[in-house]
Design a protein around this motif. Sequence first.
Motif, PDB file in Angstrom:
ATOM      1  N   GLU B  37      19.100  10.411 -28.832  1.00  0.00           N
ATOM      2  CA  GLU B  37      19.325  11.462 -29.833  1.00  0.00           C
ATOM      3  C   GLU B  37      20.770  11.428 -30.337  1.00  0.00           C
ATOM      4  O   GLU B  37      21.043  11.590 -31.532  1.00  0.00           O
ATOM      5  N   LEU B  38      21.679  11.198 -29.420  1.00  0.00           N
ATOM      6  CA  LEU B  38      23.101  11.167 -29.766  1.00  0.00           C
ATOM      7  C   LEU B  38      23.420   9.977 -30.676  1.00  0.00           C
ATOM      8  O   LEU B  38      24.141  10.112 -31.671  1.00  0.00           O
ATOM      9  N   VAL B  39      22.867   8.826 -30.356  1.00  0.00           N
ATOM     10  CA  VAL B  39      23.102   7.623 -31.169  1.00  0.00           C
ATOM     11  C   VAL B  39      22.571   7.846 -32.587  1.00  0.00           C
ATOM     12  O   VAL B  39      23.259   7.569 -33.574  1.00  0.00           O
ATOM     13  N   LYS B  40      21.356   8.373 -32.685  1.00  0.00           N
ATOM     14  CA  LYS B  40      20.757   8.619 -34.012  1.00  0.00           C
ATOM     15  C   LYS B  40      21.637   9.551 -34.841  1.00  0.00           C
ATOM     16  O   LYS B  40      21.916   9.304 -36.005  1.00  0.00           O
ATOM     17  N   LYS B  41      22.080  10.616 -34.191  1.00  0.00           N
ATOM     18  CA  LYS B  41      22.876  11.626 -34.887  1.00  0.00           C
ATOM     19  C   LYS B  41      24.215  11.047 -35.354  1.00  0.00           C
ATOM     20  O   LYS B  41      24.618  11.235 -36.510  1.00  0.00           O
ATOM     21  N   LEU B  42      24.884  10.324 -34.477  1.00  0.00           N
ATOM     22  CA  LEU B  42      26.218   9.809 -34.800  1.00  0.00           C
ATOM     23  C   LEU B  42      26.143   8.659 -35.799  1.00  0.00           C
ATOM     24  O   LEU B  42      26.966   8.566 -36.717  1.00  0.00           O
ATOM     25  N   GLU B  43      25.155   7.782 -35.652  1.00  0.00           N
ATOM     26  CA  GLU B  43      25.026   6.674 -36.617  1.00  0.00           C
ATOM     27  C   GLU B  43      24.687   7.229 -38.001  1.00  0.00           C
ATOM     28  O   GLU B  43      25.224   6.766 -39.016  1.00  0.00           O
ATOM     29  N   GLY B  44      23.816   8.238 -38.025  1.00  0.00           N
ATOM     30  CA  GLY B  44      23.423   8.832 -39.308  1.00  0.00           C
ATOM     31  C   GLY B  44      24.581   9.514 -40.010  1.00  0.00           C
ATOM     32  O   GLY B  44      24.692   9.486 -41.231  1.00  0.00           O
TER      33      GLY B  44
END
Lengths: 239, 90
Positions: B37-44
């Motif tokens: 979830e963190l990766v998705k949020k930060l990459e986005g």
Amino acid sequence: MVEFLLIPAYWKEEVVLPADILEKLSSYKSIAIFGAVQFIRLEKVIEQLKEKGIKTITTHGKRTSGKFQILGCDCYEDSFEEDVLSADAILYVGDGLFHPKALLLAKAKEVLLYNPIAQTLKTITKEDIEKQMKKYKANLMKFLNAKTIGVLISTKPGQSYLNLALKLKKQSDKHIILFVDDTFNYNHMENFPFVDVWVNTACPRIGFDDVTSMPRPLINITDAFDPGKALARIEKDFL
Amino acid sequence: MGNYDLEEQRVIEKINTGTYTKVLLQLPDGLKPEAWELVKKLEGATGATIFVWFGTNFGACDLPLGVQSLGVQLVVAFGHNQYIKDVRGW
């Protein structure tokens, strides 16, 4: 050059003691208070205890920067500026055992654990570390007669104490071999059967917590300089 | 992300106001399930490539070294605050 950003991941809710737990704590006249970094916003808990007439002793571990905080390596009597052992009880707020066990290693007879997520109170005592202290005592006795010593040096920036390893190599009359790794996999000890006893220079908790699961004996670097004194301390304070 | 404040907005602002294109997240075991979830949020929100440290996170004494060989410019270590090391020893 790499930059580092530290995010403590604070608990979003205010830590408050439920009425039944506050009642259980009311029998103590003084309580020393510690928390994990996630739960160090303990002002409300202190206020609750003071309202009950309980004297609160507050400090933090020498290796931490957070108010009321303790780390696993704050596991010595001199790890705190205040005399926390003089309190009737020590209360730790958090959800694990690693940090409060540091208080037992610092000679607290027992520690009360309040878990703010589960809202439970439990107690850990000297008996919870007895098995590892017995094993550590046996390792110290093996070190006294050991001829060949493997010294573990970590490359982790906060756990790297090359200076201590070199000091031991210079002072000791034993054969000292220096080993380097990042995270130690203790199974690798088996690859060096010529080592009689290992000495840890990384985190002091390796010597106390991990010794029961290691294939070979290990002691901490501070005790390698004076194993006789360490043996006497363990027998007096823990066994 | 549960009841722990991972300060995602602060991390996003740090990445976007810097020139970071490769960022490594280091999580304690209890927060590792939040990595996706963190990766998705930060990459986005940043466009940076986000890596996750596979290994240990024992404390602020255990920050990963050597990641600059992958071009990582920023390490975000969760679950810890500043560690005070006595360089003379324990």
